[in-house]
Scaffold this motif. Structure first.
Motif, mmCIF file in Angstrom:
data_model
loop_
_atom_site.group_PDB
_atom_site.id
_atom_site.type_symbol
_atom_site.label_atom_id
_atom_site.label_comp_id
_atom_site.label_asym_id
_atom_site.label_seq_id
_atom_site.Cartn_x
_atom_site.Cartn_y
_atom_site.Cartn_z
ATOM 1 N N LYS A 1 0.836 -1.206 0.000
ATOM 2 C CA LYS A 1 0.000 0.000 0.000
ATOM 3 C C LYS A 1 0.871 1.257 0.000
ATOM 4 O O LYS A 1 0.601 2.210 -0.726
ATOM 5 C CB LYS A 1 -0.916 -0.014 1.226
ATOM 6 C CG LYS A 1 -1.942 1.087 1.234
ATOM 7 C CD LYS A 1 -2.898 0.925 2.402
ATOM 8 C CE LYS A 1 -3.888 2.063 2.451
ATOM 9 N NZ LYS A 1 -4.735 1.984 3.643
ATOM 10 N N CYS A 2 1.950 1.255 0.811
ATOM 11 C CA CYS A 2 2.864 2.403 0.870
ATOM 12 C C CYS A 2 3.865 2.386 -0.280
ATOM 13 O O CYS A 2 4.478 3.402 -0.579
ATOM 14 C CB CYS A 2 3.649 2.392 2.184
ATOM 15 S SG CYS A 2 2.645 2.456 3.652
ATOM 16 N N ASP A 3 4.067 1.216 -0.900
ATOM 17 C CA ASP A 3 5.032 1.005 -1.973
ATOM 18 C C ASP A 3 6.454 1.364 -1.533
ATOM 19 O O ASP A 3 7.208 1.970 -2.279
ATOM 20 C CB ASP A 3 4.637 1.797 -3.225
ATOM 21 C CG ASP A 3 5.419 1.334 -4.446
ATOM 22 O OD1 ASP A 3 5.696 0.126 -4.539
ATOM 23 O OD2 ASP A 3 5.762 2.176 -5.289
ATOM 24 N N SER A 4 6.801 0.999 -0.293
ATOM 25 C CA SER A 4 8.155 1.255 0.210
ATOM 26 C C SER A 4 8.438 0.368 1.418
ATOM 27 O O SER A 4 7.554 -0.338 1.905
ATOM 28 C CB SER A 4 8.310 2.726 0.605
ATOM 29 O OG SER A 4 7.481 3.015 1.701
ATOM 30 N N GLY A 5 9.679 0.426 1.887
ATOM 31 C CA GLY A 5 10.061 -0.286 3.092
ATOM 32 C C GLY A 5 9.539 0.456 4.308
ATOM 33 O O GLY A 5 9.655 1.670 4.391
ATOM 34 N N VAL A 6 8.934 -0.268 5.247
ATOM 35 C CA VAL A 6 8.324 0.359 6.421
ATOM 36 C C VAL A 6 8.712 -0.385 7.691
ATOM 37 O O VAL A 6 9.160 -1.525 7.656
ATOM 38 C CB VAL A 6 6.776 0.385 6.308
ATOM 39 C CG1 VAL A 6 6.334 1.259 5.168
ATOM 40 C CG2 VAL A 6 6.220 -1.015 6.174
ATOM 41 N N ARG A 7 8.500 0.295 8.814
ATOM 42 C CA ARG A 7 8.682 -0.348 10.105
ATOM 43 C C ARG A 7 7.356 -0.981 10.509
ATOM 44 O O ARG A 7 6.288 -0.520 10.108
ATOM 45 C CB ARG A 7 9.120 0.674 11.145
ATOM 46 C CG ARG A 7 10.500 1.219 10.853
ATOM 47 C CD ARG A 7 10.991 2.152 11.919
ATOM 48 N NE ARG A 7 10.032 3.219 12.173
ATOM 49 C CZ ARG A 7 9.951 3.896 13.304
ATOM 50 N NH1 ARG A 7 10.771 3.628 14.293
ATOM 51 N NH2 ARG A 7 9.063 4.851 13.456
#
Length: 110
Positions: A79-85
């Protein structure tokens, strides 16, 4: 030495943040909690030259996935299209659920 609890688990989608495979999206094959390492699909692949032996009569050059440090990969949120915590919520029933700290999307859909 006590084992540290990590939020990443087997089959989680991750993105590599550091190293020769930076930016690659992959899936976790194995988590080595004792050494804080991850084995990822098609990441950090090395070639090993093997002599002929009873298990491999031809020998030759074999490609093998080597581990990377757990700090060099992040969970990949679609959903964010990135690496997340990731964070952990405790539900009223005492059950734990992982969620993306950026968008709030629940990761464990059991």
């Amino acid at each position: 030495m006590a084992l540290v609890k990590y939020k990443l688990k087997k089959n989680d989608p991750v993105i590599v943040k550091v190293g020769k495979d930076k930016g690659k999206k992959s899936k976790i094959l194995k988590v080595d909690k004792k050494n804080a390492k991850l084995f990822l699909e098609d990441v950090n692949v090395v070639k090993r030259h093997t002599k002929p032996n009873p298990m491999d009569p031809d020998g030759g050059i074999h490609e093998k996935e080597m581990p990377i440090d757990i700090s060099n990969a992040m969970y990949y949120c679609k959903k964010c299209d990135s690496g997340v915590r990731l964070g952990v919520k405790v539900l009223g029933s005492g059950q734990k659920q992982r969620f993306c700290k950026s968008c709030g999307e629940i990761v464990d859909k059991d």
